[in-house]
Structures are given as C-alpha cells and as structure tokens.
Design a protein around this motif. Structure first.
Motif, PDB file in Angstrom:
ATOM      1  N   PRO A   1       0.959  -1.117  -0.153  1.00 42.52           N
ATOM      2  CA  PRO A   1      -0.128   0.181   0.124  1.00 42.52           C
ATOM      3  C   PRO A   1       0.841   1.224  -0.039  1.00 42.52           C
ATOM      4  N   THR A   2       0.280   2.335  -0.741  1.00 39.16           N
ATOM      5  CA  THR A   2       0.946   3.626  -0.759  1.00 39.16           C
ATOM      6  C   THR A   2       0.208   4.670  -0.202  1.00 39.16           C
ATOM      7  N   SER A   3      -1.043   4.583   0.581  1.00 42.35           N
ATOM      8  CA  SER A   3      -1.740   5.512   0.950  1.00 42.35           C
ATOM      9  C   SER A   3      -2.217   5.170   2.485  1.00 42.35           C
ATOM     10  N   LEU A   4      -2.506   6.049   3.336  1.00 41.05           N
ATOM     11  CA  LEU A   4      -2.825   5.698   4.729  1.00 41.05           C
ATOM     12  C   LEU A   4      -4.365   5.471   4.513  1.00 41.05           C
ATOM     13  N   LYS A   5      -4.979   5.721   3.251  1.00 41.78           N
ATOM     14  CA  LYS A   5      -6.469   5.500   3.205  1.00 41.78           C
ATOM     15  C   LYS A   5      -6.841   3.970   3.260  1.00 41.78           C
ATOM     16  N   THR A   6      -5.799   3.105   2.913  1.00 40.37           N
ATOM     17  CA  THR A   6      -5.760   1.583   3.143  1.00 40.37           C
ATOM     18  C   THR A   6      -6.028   1.365   4.374  1.00 40.37           C
ATOM     19  N   PHE A   7      -5.506   2.138   5.466  1.00 44.05           N
ATOM     20  CA  PHE A   7      -5.526   1.797   6.948  1.00 44.05           C
ATOM     21  C   PHE A   7      -6.599   2.596   7.529  1.00 44.05           C
ATOM     22  N   ARG A   8      -7.424   3.287   6.770  1.00 48.53           N
ATOM     23  CA  ARG A   8      -8.253   4.167   7.473  1.00 48.53           C
ATOM     24  C   ARG A   8      -7.864   5.235   8.489  1.00 48.53           C
ATOM     25  N   VAL A   9      -6.745   5.864   8.116  1.00 45.06           N
ATOM     26  CA  VAL A   9      -6.276   6.931   8.890  1.00 45.06           C
ATOM     27  C   VAL A   9      -7.027   8.162   8.701  1.00 45.06           C
ATOM     28  N   PRO A  10      -7.795   8.799   9.311  1.00 47.31           N
ATOM     29  CA  PRO A  10      -8.646   9.950   9.009  1.00 47.31           C
ATOM     30  C   PRO A  10      -7.813  11.232   8.833  1.00 47.31           C
ATOM     31  N   GLU A  11      -8.145  12.221   8.056  1.00 48.26           N
ATOM     32  CA  GLU A  11      -7.495  13.278   7.568  1.00 48.26           C
ATOM     33  C   GLU A  11      -7.501  14.045   8.701  1.00 48.26           C
ATOM     34  N   GLU A  12      -8.309  14.331   9.551  1.00 49.16           N
ATOM     35  CA  GLU A  12      -8.058  14.953  10.983  1.00 49.16           C
ATOM     36  C   GLU A  12      -7.165  14.586  11.911  1.00 49.16           C
ATOM     37  N   ASP A  13      -6.456  13.558  11.504  1.00 47.80           N
ATOM     38  CA  ASP A  13      -5.353  13.092  12.532  1.00 47.80           C
ATOM     39  C   ASP A  13      -3.938  13.567  11.969  1.00 47.80           C
ATOM     40  N   LEU A  14      -4.065  14.604  10.800  1.00 46.77           N
ATOM     41  CA  LEU A  14      -2.858  15.225  10.177  1.00 46.77           C
ATOM     42  C   LEU A  14      -1.764  15.823  11.257  1.00 46.77           C
ATOM     43  N   GLU A  15      -2.568  16.802  12.011  1.00 45.13           N
ATOM     44  CA  GLU A  15      -1.766  17.522  12.935  1.00 45.13           C
ATOM     45  C   GLU A  15      -1.249  16.653  13.987  1.00 45.13           C
ATOM     46  N   GLY A  16      -1.828  15.450  14.379  1.00 43.38           N
ATOM     47  CA  GLY A  16      -1.046  14.645  15.447  1.00 43.38           C
ATOM     48  C   GLY A  16      -0.038  13.914  14.932  1.00 43.38           C
ATOM     49  N   LEU A  17      -0.051  13.561  13.459  1.00 41.37           N
ATOM     50  CA  LEU A  17       1.091  12.911  12.831  1.00 41.37           C
ATOM     51  C   LEU A  17       2.187  13.844  12.583  1.00 41.37           C
ATOM     52  N   VAL A  18       2.006  15.072  12.367  1.00 43.85           N
ATOM     53  CA  VAL A  18       2.950  16.057  12.438  1.00 43.85           C
ATOM     54  C   VAL A  18       3.648  16.235  13.812  1.00 43.85           C
TER      55      VAL A  18
ATOM     56  N   ALA B   1       6.773  18.381   7.046  1.00 39.60           N
ATOM     57  CA  ALA B   1       6.207  17.177   7.330  1.00 39.60           C
ATOM     58  C   ALA B   1       4.609  16.990   7.192  1.00 39.60           C
ATOM     59  N   ARG B   2       4.091  18.239   7.339  1.00 40.62           N
ATOM     60  CA  ARG B   2       2.428  18.212   7.213  1.00 40.62           C
ATOM     61  C   ARG B   2       2.207  18.081   5.420  1.00 40.62           C
ATOM     62  N   ALA B   3       3.183  18.465   4.628  1.00 44.08           N
ATOM     63  CA  ALA B   3       2.986  18.486   3.239  1.00 44.08           C
ATOM     64  C   ALA B   3       3.309  16.982   2.636  1.00 44.08           C
ATOM     65  N   ILE B   4       4.245  16.339   3.626  1.00 46.57           N
ATOM     66  CA  ILE B   4       4.405  14.698   3.134  1.00 46.57           C
ATOM     67  C   ILE B   4       3.315  14.017   3.706  1.00 46.57           C
ATOM     68  N   TYR B   5       2.836  14.143   5.036  1.00 45.93           N
ATOM     69  CA  TYR B   5       1.689  13.455   5.250  1.00 45.93           C
ATOM     70  C   TYR B   5       0.616  13.710   4.608  1.00 45.93           C
ATOM     71  N   GLN B   6       0.358  14.933   4.013  1.00 52.56           N
ATOM     72  CA  GLN B   6      -0.917  15.294   3.286  1.00 52.56           C
ATOM     73  C   GLN B   6      -0.832  14.355   1.762  1.00 52.56           C
ATOM     74  N   GLN B   7       0.305  13.914   1.518  1.00 54.36           N
ATOM     75  CA  GLN B   7       0.370  13.485   0.122  1.00 54.36           C
ATOM     76  C   GLN B   7       0.088  11.817   0.148  1.00 54.36           C
ATOM     77  N   ILE B   8       0.129  11.535   1.546  1.00 54.67           N
ATOM     78  CA  ILE B   8      -0.419   9.794   1.637  1.00 54.67           C
ATOM     79  C   ILE B   8      -1.778   9.553   2.472  1.00 54.67           C
ATOM     80  N   LEU B   9      -2.373  10.787   2.879  1.00 50.31           N
ATOM     81  CA  LEU B   9      -3.465  10.899   3.571  1.00 50.31           C
ATOM     82  C   LEU B   9      -4.804  10.456   2.606  1.00 50.31           C
TER      83      LEU B   9
END
Length: 385
Positions: free
Chosen positions: A338-355, A377-385
């Motif tokens: 997998p190349t996307s966090l969508k596969t693992f149902r990671v919600p977009e609202e978790d972005l700031e916590g990831l950063v 880091a935010r821009a990189i995570y946004q690519q995979i969310l």
C-alpha cells in the motif's frame, strides 16, 4: 560527509548455504542453558524446526519464549525480559524478524534489576551486556541482527522510539537463505522494502561516511537487483541469499550512519495505527525521496552509477536522480505494498497529530540532508492521507 566515523558490528557472522549448521559448534562451548526467542507464527509454520533440532542434538537445555507481539510496546518488551530473567539462561538465540531480535537484544542487557526498559528509553547507555546472543533473521529484512537498536512502542506518545546501545550488538549472526524460503510474499515484500530504505537513507544521510557508504551501496546493489525475484519466487534461493546479505549490510550501514526522514515520519504510523514498520516506510519512501531530491541529487546519481548495471551513463545527474526515485517507486508498486494511509482508514483530521509526533523523532530527522520543518512534514503526510 562526516570527517570522523567508526564502525560497530557483530563479532562473528556466518553466511551462505549451510550457515545454520554453525549453530551447534557455537553453542557447544560450555553453555548451560539457552533461551530461544521467536514468535508463535514461526513456531506454527515450522520455520524454527532446524535451529531447535541443532540445539537438541547439542544436548543443551533450552526454553522457548514466543509470546512476542509484532511491533511490541515497552510494556510488552518488559514482560518478555522478565520471563527471560526467570529462566536464568546464559545464552540467547533469536530466530525471527525485527521485533523478535529487538526483544532478544533488550534481554541480553537486562538480566538485572538495576533498570527497566522504560528507564532505557531515557538513558539507553545505562545498560551493559549480561548474556551473549546469536541472531538468526527470518526476514530480509529489518537488519536488526546487525544493529545496536531496539525499537519499542510508547503508547502514551503514540510513537515508536529506538533504544540505541552498542552493548546490544549480537555476538553471532547466522544468515541462511533457508530461513526465509517460505516467507509469505506480503511479509517478504514489506521487510525487503524496509531494508531498501535502510540502504538508500544511510547513503543519503547527513552522517554518511566512507564506512557507511561502503555497506549502504553494496546493500542497495544487492537489494534493488534481487528484491522482486526474492519476494515473488519461492524457489529463488540465490536471490534470497542476496537479500539476506543486503539486509545485513544495510543494518551495518545504520550503525555507521543512520536512517533519515523516511523512518522518522514512519514511526507515528506504527506507534498509533500499528501499521507494519516496512509498510510504513514503503508508504513514505517516494514522498520523502522527492522532498529530499534537491539536497541529494548528486548522491542518487552516484547510486545509479553503482546499482543500475545496464544504465545509460550518458544521462544527466537530474535524469539519473529521477530514474532512481522512479525505480524505488516501481519496486513498491510491483510488490503491491500500500502507498496510502486510506488503506488503513487513517482519518485526515489526524494530520496535526502525525506532524507533532513525527517532529519528535529528532534522533533521525537530524540525519536528513534537507531540513524537515513542521510545514514540510505536514505536506508529506498530506500526500499519503
């Protein structure tokens, strides 16, 4: 590149067709009792039958500890260390992937009540080796058999943290292709890409040096040119041996250099969402490499010259660099990781916590040739969310 550098690695390494047979002469040296660390899946699949047979033929008492979860947190690691201490063994054999070997390494320095695993999160160098250890990787792989690192989850931080202490480096390593022959493709692929990340990250690290480059480039050559066959053809023993050796070399490169932002930003994915470490790295590999490209373009071109055996040497530095990143991306695609966090149902609202969690991994972020800011880091995570 560093001007002062050093190398720490296991004392004795056996590799090749019959490496596993070296287990018996190693343990026939006055050892009283062995604890064999592994996991339940390897036991069920019969993948540790040969090591067990050799221990039994040597006539040495042994106990198996197999309740090691994938990606253990420090509480789970402590439970295994406590079980080990109760056995009062004088030798450790670890057969497994990174989690198994990391717990075994922690046990080798924790046969005392002076400190806990939690204490070592804050002061890893407080520990000294008490029990000799032998590592037999069952994946190719994490490179854990070569490193002084043990990675554990810290639930209260939704993060994984590396305990790094040279005392944890194994005394013996056995690299035998038979141990990974029947590894399921998803596990072989994820762990293989983990090793691929180790090689390319260490070569492009701010702490790279002539020693780490030697191992990182050889690892990259072996892994990039054998990973697809090794993961898709169960009978490709030569490719699997090359992967084991490449994974080990990449682990050695870690000890001499260090991984970078791919690993740093992947740790929250394992810590909070329990995504397998190799998969987390695979998801981030291309986005981070593309982010880093302005700072590592010449290094990627050098890597192209070394590992692309039929490559067009008339290409420009820019073209070679782009080719390498595309090759890394294609390997992940072909292996169906997998190349996307969508596969693992990671919600977009978790972005700031990831950063926030990713930016805490300063131990690895400082190795990145291009500075990673929270905005980056935010821009990189946004690519995979």
């Amino acid at each position: 590149m560093l001007t002062d550098y050093s190398l720490k690695m296991p004392k004795t390494i056996f590799a090749g067709e019959h490496a596993i047979e070296q287990l018996k002469p190693i343990i026939n040296s006055g050892i009283r009792k062995i604890v064999l660390f592994t996991d339940k899946s390897l036991l069920a699949l019969g993948l540790i039958d040969l090591p067990i047979q050799l221990i039994e033929e040597a006539g040495i008492e042994y106990t198996i500890l197999s309740d090691i979860p994938a990606e253990p947190n420090y509480h789970e690691a402590q439970a295994m260390v406590d079980a080990f201490k109760n056995e009062q063994a004088d030798f450790i054999v670890a057969v497994g992937g990174g989690s198994v070997m990391d717990v075994a390494k922690l046990a080798s320095i924790s046969a005392t009540d002076e400190y806990t695993i939690k204490d070592l999160l804050d002061d890893p160098l407080a520990a000294k080796k008490h029990v000799r250890s032998l590592m037999i990787p069952s994946t190719a792989g994490t490179g854990a058999e070569a490193t002084p690192n043990a990675i554990v989850g810290v639930p209260e931080k939704d993060l994984k943290i590396g305990i790094v202490n040279p005392e944890m480096i194994a005394d013996f390593v056995l690299l035998d292709g038979r141990m990974i022959k029947d590894l399921p493709k998803p596990i072989a692929a994820a762990t293989g890409v983990d090793a691929l990340c180790h090689a390319i990250e260490c070569f492009t690290s701010a702490k790279a040096n002539p020693i780490s480059d030697t191992f990182a480039l050889e690892a990259l050559d072996l892994i990039m040119n054998h990973i697809i066959e090794a993961c898709t053809n169960p009978e490709a023993l030569e490719a699997k041996r090359s992967m084991l050796l490449g994974s080990f070399y990449a682990g050695v490169a870690i000890t001499a250099s260090g991984t970078t932002a791919v690993h740093a930003l992947s740790y929250p994915l394992g810590g909070k969402y329990h995504i397998a470490h190799g998969v987390s790295n695979a998801i981030l590999l291309t986005p981070v490499m593309r982010f880093n490209e302005p700072a590592i373009k010449e290094l990627l071109a050098d890597a192209y010259d070394r590992v692309i055996h039929d490559g067009d040497q008339t290409l420009s530095i820019d073209e070679k660099s782009a080719f390498m990143i595309n090759r890394l991306e294609n390997i992940v695609r072909i292996l169906e990781i997998p190349t996307s966090l969508k596969t693992f149902r990671v919600p977009e609202e978790d972005l700031e916590g990831l950063v926030a969690a990713g930016m805490e991994v300063t131990r690895l972020l400082v190795n990145n040739k291009r500075e990673v800011t929270p905005e980056d880091a935010r821009a990189i995570y946004q690519q995979i969310l």
